[in-house]
Scaffold this active site. Structure first.
Site, PDB file in Angstrom:
ATOM      1  CE1 TYR A 185      -3.628   2.441   0.795  1.00 44.96           C
ATOM      2  CE2 TYR A 185      -2.404   3.353   2.495  1.00 44.96           C
ATOM      3  CZ  TYR A 185      -3.246   3.337   1.628  1.00 44.96           C
ATOM      4  OH  TYR A 185      -4.217   4.456   1.893  1.00 44.96           O
ATOM      5  CG  ASP A 215       5.674   3.863   0.587  1.00 44.03           C
ATOM      6  OD1 ASP A 215       6.123   4.213   1.921  1.00 44.03           O
ATOM      7  OD2 ASP A 215       4.687   3.446   0.418  1.00 44.03           O
ATOM      8  CE  LYS A 261       1.063   5.081   8.121  1.00 42.61           C
ATOM      9  NZ  LYS A 261       1.169   4.082   7.144  1.00 42.61           N
TER      10      LYS A 261
HETATM   11  C1  LIG Z   1       0.665   4.729   5.730  1.00 42.33           C
HETATM   12  C2  LIG Z   1       1.172   4.489   4.413  1.00 42.33           C
HETATM   13  C3  LIG Z   1       1.124   5.307   3.442  1.00 42.33           C
HETATM   14  C4  LIG Z   1       0.057   6.471   3.271  1.00 42.33           C
HETATM   15  O1  LIG Z   1       0.541   7.311   4.164  1.00 42.33           O
HETATM   16  P1  LIG Z   1      -0.803   8.428   4.695  1.00 42.33           P
HETATM   17  O2  LIG Z   1      -0.173   9.450   5.381  1.00 42.33           O
HETATM   18  O3  LIG Z   1      -1.724   7.539   5.296  1.00 42.33           O
HETATM   19  O4  LIG Z   1      -1.373   8.967   3.410  1.00 42.33           O
HETATM   20  C5  LIG Z   1       1.905   4.867   2.231  1.00 42.33           C
HETATM   21  N1  LIG Z   1       2.776   4.040   2.228  1.00 42.33           N
HETATM   22  C6  LIG Z   1       3.013   3.153   3.313  1.00 42.33           C
HETATM   23  C7  LIG Z   1       3.793   2.038   3.297  1.00 42.33           C
HETATM   24  C8  LIG Z   1       1.923   3.336   4.481  1.00 42.33           C
HETATM   25  O5  LIG Z   1       2.118   2.603   5.522  1.00 42.33           O
END
Ligand SMILES: *Cc1c(COP(=O)(O)O)cnc(C)c1O
Length: 427
Positions: free
Chosen positions: A144, A239, A267
């Site tokens: 994701y 990511d 995060k």
């Molecule tokens: C949470 C997450 C996202 C999206 O971040 P948001 O701040 O919720 O938009 C993208 N990539 C990874 C790996 C994530 O865990």
């Protein structure tokens, strides 16, 4: 446990908010039941609207590496707020946080802050497309990267298939530019880039997957992806929105000895406030406006409160803190595995540092296909049985649970005791 107030709030919420929530997984749809409404957090603990206390392993889905309301972060936010919450003009903390990230992650030569991880991933992909002049991208099944259109794409049948929209509203003309490969399949990656790497702008991947439950990369998989993509002239975006500063002071790149072209963050980098960031090679980042032609902007990007929380957060993310997280989570997971053995329930527990997932399955979980074999109904019963005993786990089999530095021996013991009973209950 009494849930009267939470029930009333949730009923009211459902009349005005879709599903009663502002992000879908919060609604508990995949485990059933209703979500408690949270009144406050205290370290590792949540207190709901009815005064019930539970040990929190959601931790806002990852950002809270130091638990709820850690004094140093609260102080930083309060001090910043007293001087104004937003200017839409440059401030010193943006430079300090950018330098702090670059000092920890050597591949970051330049960086741009956004307000969410979604925005960071969306912008990194736009940059990769702009820099290569190519439209197609590659992602991995089960990863994701936020909810941008190009990324809300599911695989067709078979390996390396054209993408199909995963949500109404995503144009199929756009989804068809997203290819999906199986995670951990080095052979599929090599074959794909040999055959059609010349049309690919970038590959985006979670170095340790957290979004189909925790899945670790096989040794050499990520480097093989970097090598295959580079040979085809494609860019690799790691990511690290979830792994950045959670797995190690330098994120997953430090642990696996990787150097990404571009990296996305979120995060932990915001210390519980809304932040994202993308950065990497200077020759790529100089293409971002106003230095270059690839457009990306944000009214609240680099927000003073978020920068203050991020700086305080990175200061706390020391090697000692990570050693403590490793010890705590390892003890916790040993205890849970022991409880599953005692209850004779087949499980696989995947863990990377302070992220973990207990899969109710008999086979190793190494990719989306093996993750999907997990018994989600049993997980739902486990989730409810734990919540009834004061342990708040992510409300889905396919999410990571998070430990913070506020989780101590007492919380670990209480959680293991709850797991012993809960696993016996759901046999
Ligand atoms: C949470 C997450 C996202 C999206 O971040 P948001 O701040 O919720 O938009 C993208 N990539 C990874 C790996 C994530 O865990």
């Amino acid at each position: 446990m009494n849930h009267e107030k939470s029930r009333a709030f949730f009923a009211r919420a459902q009349r005005i908010l879709p599903g009663g929530v502002n992000s879908p997984v919060r609604a508990f749809r995949s485990v059933g039941g209703e979500p408690p409404f949270i009144a406050r957090g205290e370290g590792a603990w949540l207190v709901d609207a009815d005064g019930n206390r539970s040990i929190d392993y959601v931790m806002s889905w990852g950002p809270l590496l130091f638990g709820h309301a850690p004094p140093a972060i609260v102080r930083a936010i309060t001090e910043a707020a007293a001087n104004g919450t937003s200017f839409g003009a440059p401030t010193e903390r943006e430079v300090l946080l950018a330098e702090a990230v670059a000092a920890r992650v050597p591949s970051i030569e330049k960086i741009r802050f956004t307000s969410s991880g979604t925005e960071a991933c969306m912008a990194a992909i736009r940059l990769a497309r702009g820099a290569t002049g190519r439209d197609d991208i590659v992602k991995f099944d089960g990863c994701y990267h936020g909810h941008a259109d190009s990324l809300l794409v599911k695989a067709g049948s078979g390996v390396a298939t054209l993408g199909l929209p995963d949500s109404p509203g995503v144009p199929s003309d756009l989804a068809c530019h997203t290819f999906t490969l199986p995670f951990n399949d080095e052979f599929a990656v090599r074959k794909f880039f040999t055959e059609r790497g010349g049309t690919i702008a970038c590959a985006i991947v979670e170095p340790v997957v957290g979004n189909m439950g925790v899945i670790l990369p096989r040794s050499g998989f990520l480097q093989a992806l970097l090598d295959a993509a580079h040979a085809a002239g494609a860019i690799v975006i790691l990511d690290e929105v979830m792994t950045g500063f959670r797995l190690a002071p330098g994120g997953a790149q430090e642990i696996f000895g990787l150097r990404a072209d571009l990296t996305t963050f979120g995060k932990v980098i915001g210390g519980g406030l809304p932040v994202g960031a993308y950065g990497g090679r200077a020759d790529l980042m100089k293409r971002i406006a106003p230095e270059g032609p690839v457009y990306q902007a944000g009214t609240l990007s680099g927000n003073p409160l978020a920068m203050a929380a991020g700086l305080a957060s990175l200061e706390l993310a020391t090697p000692d803190a990570h050693a403590q997280l490793e010890r705590t989570t390892s003890n916790l997971c040993d205890g849970i595995l022991e409880a599953a053995r005692a209850a004779e329930i087949p499980v696989r527990l995947n863990r990377a540092g302070s992220m973990w997932t207990l899969f109710f399955t008999t086979d190793d979980v190494v990719d989306a296909e093996t993750a999907r074999k997990a018994d989600t109904r049993r997980f739902a019963r486990f989730h409810a049985a734990m919540l009834a005993r004061g342990v708040y786990l992510p409300p889905s089999q396919f999410e990571a649970a998070f430990v913070s530095t506020a989780h101590g021996d007492r919380e670990v013991e209480l959680t293991i005791a709850a797991a012993r009973e809960a696993l016996r209950d759901i046999r």
